[in-house]
Design a protein around this motif. Structure first.
Motif, PDB file in Angstrom:
ATOM      1  N   SER A  47      42.135  69.646 -82.496  1.00 60.14           N
ATOM      2  CA  SER A  47      41.043  68.813 -83.020  1.00 60.14           C
ATOM      3  C   SER A  47      40.679  67.824 -81.782  1.00 60.14           C
ATOM      4  O   SER A  47      39.634  67.948 -81.517  1.00 60.14           O
ATOM      5  CB  SER A  47      40.961  68.287 -84.298  1.00 60.14           C
ATOM      6  N   LEU A  96      37.328  67.964 -79.148  1.00 60.66           N
ATOM      7  CA  LEU A  96      36.396  66.940 -79.526  1.00 60.66           C
ATOM      8  C   LEU A  96      36.499  66.012 -78.245  1.00 60.66           C
ATOM      9  O   LEU A  96      36.005  64.849 -78.316  1.00 60.66           O
ATOM     10  CB  LEU A  96      36.881  66.169 -80.728  1.00 60.66           C
ATOM     11  N   ARG A 119      38.814  65.818 -90.158  1.00 64.32           N
ATOM     12  CA  ARG A 119      38.813  66.552 -88.640  1.00 64.32           C
ATOM     13  C   ARG A 119      38.180  67.815 -88.793  1.00 64.32           C
ATOM     14  O   ARG A 119      37.271  68.111 -88.022  1.00 64.32           O
ATOM     15  CB  ARG A 119      40.272  66.830 -88.160  1.00 64.32           C
ATOM     16  N   LEU A 158      34.787  68.524 -86.578  1.00 65.30           N
ATOM     17  CA  LEU A 158      34.476  69.816 -85.665  1.00 65.30           C
ATOM     18  C   LEU A 158      33.346  70.578 -85.697  1.00 65.30           C
ATOM     19  O   LEU A 158      32.466  70.982 -84.816  1.00 65.30           O
ATOM     20  CB  LEU A 158      35.733  70.656 -85.994  1.00 65.30           C
ATOM     21  N   SER A 194      30.547  66.096 -82.775  1.00 63.36           N
ATOM     22  CA  SER A 194      31.536  66.921 -82.031  1.00 63.36           C
ATOM     23  C   SER A 194      30.902  67.193 -80.517  1.00 63.36           C
ATOM     24  O   SER A 194      31.627  67.462 -79.676  1.00 63.36           O
ATOM     25  CB  SER A 194      31.544  68.061 -82.679  1.00 63.36           C
ATOM     26  N   CYS A 210      38.650  76.344 -87.649  1.00 65.89           N
ATOM     27  CA  CYS A 210      37.640  75.595 -87.011  1.00 65.89           C
ATOM     28  C   CYS A 210      37.808  75.363 -85.435  1.00 65.89           C
ATOM     29  O   CYS A 210      37.104  75.479 -84.561  1.00 65.89           O
ATOM     30  CB  CYS A 210      37.265  74.425 -87.495  1.00 65.89           C
ATOM     31  N   ALA A 211      38.980  74.908 -85.169  1.00 69.04           N
ATOM     32  CA  ALA A 211      39.339  74.409 -84.004  1.00 69.04           C
ATOM     33  C   ALA A 211      39.539  75.595 -82.976  1.00 69.04           C
ATOM     34  O   ALA A 211      39.157  75.303 -81.699  1.00 69.04           O
ATOM     35  CB  ALA A 211      40.963  73.464 -83.980  1.00 69.04           C
ATOM     36  N   ALA A 238      36.233  76.459 -81.893  1.00 65.70           N
ATOM     37  CA  ALA A 238      35.686  75.394 -80.902  1.00 65.70           C
ATOM     38  C   ALA A 238      36.230  75.367 -79.499  1.00 65.70           C
ATOM     39  O   ALA A 238      35.598  75.084 -78.464  1.00 65.70           O
ATOM     40  CB  ALA A 238      36.106  73.936 -81.333  1.00 65.70           C
TER      41      ALA A 238
END
Length: 514
Positions: free
Chosen positions: A224, A228, A354, A358, A364, A443-444, A447
């Motif tokens: 994360s 970010l 976090r 995100l 973000s 999610c990470a 991303a």
């Protein structure tokens, strides 16, 4: 199929060995421990013949302590004790939870201070090794008495048991497995219900699950921070040397290993002077979790290797000495498990924060909800909602159970530990935390793809590769829950941790201690 064995006896047994038995390891019994049990058991039989007054053996239990029993009544009373104490309610214990309890019970009885026959633990070990698992409800215990009573019933052919997964009358399960059905001998009902076996067993399982989760949570947090465009200078060893909590320093070290060789972090090295606390303070938060976990494992190890029966029997100068006491009070384990659940709640809320960050494009700098075609697609909008719900539940579970003592048994047991509730809370909380961390990883990893062609760090690329074996990059909305479940299973089955171990513990790969 059993892949390992654990020997139980008088040598120290670890928390991880109890967990191994819970999940199927074969149980072996130390011969010298069985010999020690027999010596005390023979003295017990002599004491009965001599008509000595012994709590729970030649007397009733609890408020019935003043009632005397004849030698002829003892076997029936031991069985009756199990029948009357088997008062479980609610959902059924998982089979691995019952196996853990049986392992702790066997370990305690093998110390040779409970007065029971060696054949009792041999029968229980045979049940574990042949797939006979007693049935018991999960609720109703103030710290002892309930699940162990159901287990005891099954040992003597009453109640219900699973045999190779099929639920049967206990006697039928024993017979199908080729295990002889025993009649309770002296103390063989009382000894099964008077210790902290339930609390300790469930605590071992909770601590084991959290121990496997924390390094994965480190990786999720590091991912994360990376996506970010975070500042890794907060993980500098010189900074953490100024506040040298062991867990904090270890977490910072792991994060430095995981986040090495990142083109993303190199490019954005000076993008932000200081990050939000959920990113900047991962060493402090996860480090504190590690320290509480270490404390809890120490307490649990002591308890696994303790005798928590009442009374206990010692042979001194060739004579039997009976010591009534309170080693069955669950306070030491209940308090540490309350602390463990608080620690799990801390880890959970950090991860949830976090995940929310995100998916928030205002914070973000990434596409809203991590999907390129927003508006037409909701992307990762809702998984952080689920994480928020579970993190909220974990905060509720973190309310200490051990403070809720009440008086029971007509005032004879007027201060109880509520340790089983504390243990149950810890188990439920860590299961929630696995899902919360899985959502952060989901999610990470989504991303990371928005930073291509930049290469991510060593740890992030490894996690991404594992996740992509089961979960595709999300370009438009499809059912979300299968992806969430897939990442959960990668964590639960140990795939992600095993992939990260060479990075986290590089010296261990070369045959040195980590």
């Amino acid at each position: 199929m059993m892949t390992q064995s654990v020997t139980l006896g008088t040598a120290e047994t670890s928390v991880s060995e109890i967990a191994a038995i819970a999940y199927g390891a074969e149980v072996l019994l130390e011969a010298s421990a069985l010999d020690g049990m027999l010596n005390v058991h023979e003295k017990i039989r002599q004491a009965i013949a001599d008509n000595k007054v012994i709590y729970g053996l030649t007397t009733g239990v609890g408020d019935l302590v003043t009632q005397r029993l004849s030698p002829e009544q003892i076997s029936d009373v031991q069985l009756n004790m199990l029948k009357s104490h088997a008062c479980g309610i609610g959902p059924v214990l998982a089979q691995h939870e019952v196996r853990a309890m049986m392992a702790v019970m066997i370990k305690s009885l093998l110390q040779g201070f409970s007065g029971v026959s060696p054949s009792l633990v041999q029968t229980m070990a045979e049940m574990l090794n042949k797939g006979v698992v007693p049935w018991s409800p999960a609720k109703g215990s103030v710290g002892y008495l309930i699940a162990t009573a159901h287990i005891g019933l099954s040992v003597f052919g009453y109640g219900k048991s699973y045999y190779l997964g099929e639920l049967l009358p206990a006697r039928e399960a024993l017979e199908r497995a080729g295990i002889a059905v025993r009649i309770p001998g002296p103390r063989e009902g009382h000894a099964l219900v008077s210790g902290t076996y339930e609390i300790t067993a469930l605590g071992c399982l909770a601590a084991g699950s959290l121990s496997a989760l924390v390094p994965v949570a480190d990786a999720a947090g590091g991912m994360s921070l990376e996506v970010l465009k975070g500042n890794i200078r907060g993980y500098d060893a010189r900074l953490h040397a100024l506040r040298p909590h062991k867990g904090q320093q270890e977490t910072a070290r792991i994060l430095r290993c995981l986040l090495s060789d990142s083109e993303i972090l190199d490019k954005y090295r000076d993008f932000r002077v200081q990050d939000a606390l959920s990113l900047r303070c991962i060493p402090q938060i996860h480090g504190a979790v590690r320290d509480v976990l270490s404390y809890c494992q120490k307490i649990l190890t002591t308890e696994v290797n303790s005798v928590t029966d009442n009374p206990v029997f010692m042979i001194e100068d060739g004579e039997l000495n009976v010591l009534p006491g309170g080693n069955g009070h669950g306070a030491p384990v209940a308090l540490c498990l309350d602390a463990l659940t608080i620690a799990i709640a801390q880890l959970s809320t950090g991860s949830q924060a976090r995940s929310d960050r995100l998916t928030n494009s205002h914070l973000s700098g990434l596409p809203a909800f991590l999907v390129a075609d927003g508006g037409a697609n909701s992307g990762m909008m809702i998984p952080p909602y689920a994480a928020a719900a579970l993190a909220g539940e974990n905060r509720a579970l973190a309310a200490p159970a051990s403070v809720h003592t009440v008086s029971t048994c007509a005032g004879q047991e007027d201060h109880i530990s509520m340790g089983v509730t504390a243990a149950r809370n810890a188990i439920d909380a860590v299961e929630n935390a696995i899902d919360i961390v899985a959502i952060e990883i989901l999610c990470a990893t989504q991303a990371v793809e928005f930073h291509r062609p930049l290469r991510a760090s060593a740890g992030t690329e490894l996690v991404l590769a594992r996740v992509r074996q089961r979960v595709a990059f999300r370009q438009s909305d499809t059912e979300m829950y299968p992806d969430m479940l897939a990442v959960r299973e990668l964590i639960k089955q140990g795939d992600i941790y095993q992939a990260l171990k060479p990075i986290i513990f590089p010296t261990a790969v070369n045959g040195e201690s980590a």
